[in-house]
Design an enzyme around this catalytic site. Structure first.
Site, PDB file in Angstrom:
ATOM      1  N   ASP A 209       1.474 -14.365  -2.933  1.00  0.00           N
ATOM      2  CA  ASP A 209       0.740 -14.850  -4.091  1.00  0.00           C
ATOM      3  C   ASP A 209       1.584 -15.746  -4.986  1.00  0.00           C
ATOM      4  O   ASP A 209       2.791 -15.878  -4.803  1.00  0.00           O
ATOM      5  CB  ASP A 209       0.193 -13.674  -4.914  1.00  0.00           C
ATOM      6  CG  ASP A 209       1.195 -12.524  -5.016  1.00  0.00           C
ATOM      7  OD1 ASP A 209       2.405 -12.791  -4.942  1.00  0.00           O
ATOM      8  OD2 ASP A 209       0.773 -11.359  -5.159  1.00  0.00           O
TER       9      ASP A 209
ATOM     10  N   ASP B 211      -2.393   0.715  -9.710  1.00  0.00           N
ATOM     11  CA  ASP B 211      -3.827   0.878  -9.474  1.00  0.00           C
ATOM     12  C   ASP B 211      -4.200   0.630  -8.016  1.00  0.00           C
ATOM     13  O   ASP B 211      -5.373   0.503  -7.674  1.00  0.00           O
ATOM     14  CB  ASP B 211      -4.637  -0.057 -10.385  1.00  0.00           C
ATOM     15  CG  ASP B 211      -4.312  -1.529 -10.163  1.00  0.00           C
ATOM     16  OD1 ASP B 211      -3.464  -1.840  -9.299  1.00  0.00           O
ATOM     17  OD2 ASP B 211      -4.903  -2.377 -10.863  1.00  0.00           O
TER      18      ASP B 211
ATOM     19  N   HIS C 287      -3.567  -1.970  -6.073  1.00  0.00           N
ATOM     20  CA  HIS C 287      -3.857  -3.325  -5.595  1.00  0.00           C
ATOM     21  C   HIS C 287      -2.686  -3.845  -4.781  1.00  0.00           C
ATOM     22  O   HIS C 287      -1.531  -3.515  -5.041  1.00  0.00           O
ATOM     23  CB  HIS C 287      -4.179  -4.274  -6.761  1.00  0.00           C
ATOM     24  CG  HIS C 287      -2.991  -4.682  -7.578  1.00  0.00           C
ATOM     25  ND1 HIS C 287      -2.688  -4.112  -8.797  1.00  0.00           N
ATOM     26  CD2 HIS C 287      -2.031  -5.616  -7.352  1.00  0.00           C
ATOM     27  CE1 HIS C 287      -1.594  -4.686  -9.284  1.00  0.00           C
ATOM     28  NE2 HIS C 287      -1.178  -5.596  -8.425  1.00  0.00           N
TER      29      HIS C 287
ATOM     30  N   GLU D  41      -7.133  -7.089  -6.756  1.00  0.00           N
ATOM     31  CA  GLU D  41      -7.257  -6.023  -7.742  1.00  0.00           C
ATOM     32  C   GLU D  41      -8.455  -5.129  -7.443  1.00  0.00           C
ATOM     33  O   GLU D  41      -9.265  -5.419  -6.560  1.00  0.00           O
ATOM     34  CB  GLU D  41      -7.357  -6.660  -9.126  1.00  0.00           C
ATOM     35  CG  GLU D  41      -6.229  -7.648  -9.386  1.00  0.00           C
ATOM     36  CD  GLU D  41      -5.742  -7.635 -10.802  1.00  0.00           C
ATOM     37  OE1 GLU D  41      -5.211  -6.601 -11.234  1.00  0.00           O
ATOM     38  OE2 GLU D  41      -5.898  -8.667 -11.473  1.00  0.00           O
TER      39      GLU D  41
END
Length: 331
Positions: free
Chosen positions: A144, A213, A215, A220
């Site tokens: 990313d 979380d 991801h 996400e």
């Protein structure tokens, strides 16, 4: 559950539907005994039913005592995979890589908390400098990059990778691929990235990290589990968490990023997920002890034929005791 056999419950946690018979499968089938996250050997690797092939998946969980050992294990695994592949001029090893935050590591000593990619990169550099590993015939694809952040900005993933890894090894700069968050046409940039991966022959080993979380990359909670490389709007929780990298100023935090999709990573022949620190413990629990859920995108890798989760003891705090004992007993 199936009937008890030889004192062991046989349980299949995950599976993947393959292409019709006669069509090349999306992922290689490995071995004839598959394992679930909490079960035991689950029988034949695949079986033909009408025009579909059903293949049980394999998942490993490697538990090390601490962050340093987890980083070293991951680096050794990458090193061994490259060496065993025997890359050459007409045979490149294709490696997918995660990114991390160098300034956050310096400011907050995140190595104590579990910045696994940085420790792994340091070990790979060490192996290269010792003459044990060459990246001359390796092509890399990073997961990313922020949108709108200058390439030379200290928090850009491009800067991080070059300062902390690429400039210390013998990789050809043309073979180190990082998404351009400043491209004129961002969708075209994403499409070109997917095309480059395909032209390279696909990813041999994709290494990734996760957020608290669950991801992976910037996929996400709520992201499609078949998504491809694309432009992604960052969740407010992510923006608030990233503010610490930008001196606490929310106005400086990028709100969008380019990221590979879950489907992009799933296409890799092998996936290794690095999870360290107690703050990732609940995400690890969701990843391997519960079902596949698009709200915890890392859980998708239960369905990959070759997934290895590498973690430290702190990351196992939310797992059931029998799960930890089972996987420790595997090694």
């Amino acid at each position: 559950r199936r009937p008890r056999r030889a004192g062991v419950y046989i349980r299949v946690l995950s599976f993947a539907l393959r292409a019709p018979v006669g069509v090349a499968p999306r992922w290689p089938c490995v071995g004839c005994a598959r394992r679930s996250s909490v079960g035991r050997a689950s029988g034949p690797a695949g079986l033909n039913f009408l025009s579909w092939k059903l293949c049980i998946t394999t998942m490993r969980l490697v538990i090390l005592d601490n962050y340093d050992l987890a980083s070293e294990w991951a680096a050794k695994y990458i090193c061994n995979r490259i060496i065993q592949f025997k890359p050459g001029q007409d045979r490149y090893f294709i490696l997918g890589l995660p990114t991390d935050f160098s300034s956050y590591v310096k400011k907050w000593n995140l190595s104590v908390l579990g910045s696994t990619p940085l420790g792994c990169y340091k070990k790979l550099i060490e192996y290269h400098k010792n003459g044990d590993l060459s990246f001359k015939y390796v092509k890399t694809f990073n997961m990313d990059e922020y949108v709108g952040l200058p390439r030379n900005h200290p928090e850009s993933y491009h800067s991080y990778m070059w300062n902390n890894f690429f400039k210390h090894i013998d990789i050809d700069p043309n073979n180190a691929h990082i998404l351009d968050g400043n491209a004129t046409d961002l969708q075209a940039e994403c499409d070109a990235f997917e095309k480059k991966i395909k032209e390279a022959g696909g990813i041999d080993l994709f290494v990734g990290g996760i957020g608290p979380d669950g991801h992976i990359a910037f996929n996400e909670p709520g992201s499609s589990l078949v998504s491809r490389t694309r432009l992604k709007t960052l969740a407010m929780d992510t923006i608030l968490a990233n503010a610490k990298y930008f001196d606490g100023d929310l106005s400086k935090v990028p709100t969008m990023a380019l990221t590979v999709g879950v489907g992009t990573v799933m296409d890799a022949r092998e996936v290794m997920i690095l999870i360290t620190g107690a703050h990732k413990a609940f995400a690890l629990y969701k990843a391997i002890e519960e079902g596949v859920n698009h709200m915890w995108t890392v859980s998708a890798f239960q369905q990959h034929p070759r997934t290895i989760f590498v973690c430290d003891e702190d990351a196992t705090l939310e797992l059931r005791v029998k799960t930890v004992k089972y996987f420790k007993g595997e090694h």
